[in-house]
Design a protein around this motif. Structure first.
Motif, mmCIF file in Angstrom:
data_model
loop_
_atom_site.group_PDB
_atom_site.id
_atom_site.type_symbol
_atom_site.label_atom_id
_atom_site.label_comp_id
_atom_site.label_asym_id
_atom_site.label_seq_id
_atom_site.Cartn_x
_atom_site.Cartn_y
_atom_site.Cartn_z
ATOM 1 N N SER A 85 1.035 -1.140 0.143
ATOM 2 C CA SER A 85 0.069 0.121 0.082
ATOM 3 C C SER A 85 1.015 1.233 -0.020
ATOM 4 N N ASN A 97 -3.524 0.550 -3.223
ATOM 5 C CA ASN A 97 -3.493 -1.022 -2.651
ATOM 6 C C ASN A 97 -3.365 -1.902 -3.665
ATOM 7 N N ALA A 98 -2.523 -2.976 -3.480
ATOM 8 C CA ALA A 98 -2.316 -4.338 -4.093
ATOM 9 C C ALA A 98 -2.054 -5.410 -3.306
ATOM 10 N N GLY A 120 -4.161 -6.892 -10.242
ATOM 11 C CA GLY A 120 -5.101 -5.490 -9.956
ATOM 12 C C GLY A 120 -4.579 -4.943 -8.692
ATOM 13 N N ARG A 122 -6.210 -1.125 -6.570
ATOM 14 C CA ARG A 122 -7.125 0.095 -6.386
ATOM 15 C C ARG A 122 -6.481 1.291 -5.813
ATOM 16 N N THR A 133 -10.926 0.710 -9.194
ATOM 17 C CA THR A 133 -10.078 -0.524 -9.001
ATOM 18 C C THR A 133 -9.746 -0.922 -10.542
ATOM 19 N N ARG A 135 -7.785 -3.751 -12.991
ATOM 20 C CA ARG A 135 -7.535 -5.201 -13.425
ATOM 21 C C ARG A 135 -6.171 -5.501 -13.417
ATOM 22 N N SER A 159 -12.640 0.518 -13.090
ATOM 23 C CA SER A 159 -13.925 0.532 -12.824
ATOM 24 C C SER A 159 -13.993 1.391 -11.709
ATOM 25 N N VAL A 161 -15.411 3.282 -8.107
ATOM 26 C CA VAL A 161 -15.988 3.087 -6.831
ATOM 27 C C VAL A 161 -16.328 4.187 -6.205
#
Length: 185
Positions: A85, A97-98, A120, A122, A133, A135, A159, A161
């Motif tokens: 992170s 964060n991964a 992926g 975020r 997020t 991929r 995508s 959030v």
């Protein structure tokens, strides 16, 4: 008389054998020296990873992970992180964060690191109200004299959030330059 049908091959064969007998020890010494160099530098990188992250925290960049393994011999120095992170409030408030991420550099150029979060990641702003997020995320970090770092990032299948819910982006790219002197708030 030579035992060989073609006597000129005898001389060529002798030259190759001499070359191998003389060259093999030199090659072996070079391989051992490179392996020693690689393991020495890998140990230094491993020992300096946490102090490096702590130094970045004093600059306002928080970098954390649950586990970090180093490998990549012989062609690179490679860190594999678990639960990596990153967050900062300046110059742009964000958190990344991964679940797993990797970073690697060629042994002859530790000023250029490439990275990936192949499973992926975020990216979200600190309050958690907006983000994306992804991929997959890939990129490179270059450290030079003008900047602390120049970062190039490519993300796939973003995508939204939170407030960005419903937003879809196929691929995105960014170039980020972190100046040697951070902006003051």
């Amino acid at each position: 008389m030579s035992r060989f049908i073609f006597p000129e091959w005898t001389e060529t064969l002798k030259k190759w054998v001499n070359l191998l007998v003389l060259g093999a020890p030199i090659y072996l010494i070079a391989l051992i020296a490179y392996a020693a160099y690689w393991h020495y530098v890998a140990g230094m990188l491993r020992a300096q990873l946490r102090p490096w992250a702590e130094a970045r925290a004093t600059e306002g960049y928080n970098i954390r992970w649950d586990a970090a393994e180093i490998g990549g011999f012989p062609g690179s120095f490679r860190f594999d992180f678990t639960n990596l992170s990153f967050d900062t409030l300046r110059p742009l408030p964000m958190a990344v964060n991964a679940g797993s991420a990797s970073a690697w550099a060629a042994p002859w150029n530790l000023r250029h690191w490439e990275f990936t979060a192949a499973s992926g990641a975020r990216v979200i702003e600190p309050s958690g109200s907006t983000g994306f997020t992804m991929r997959r995320i890939d990129g490179a970090v270059d450290v030079d004299g003008r900047f602390v770092a120049a970062i190039d990032v490519t993300a796939a299948d973003l995508s939204g959030v939170g407030l960005a819910q419903g937003t879809k982006i196929g691929n995105g790219e960014a170039h980020i330059e972190i100046p040697a002197t951070p902006p003051q708030s």
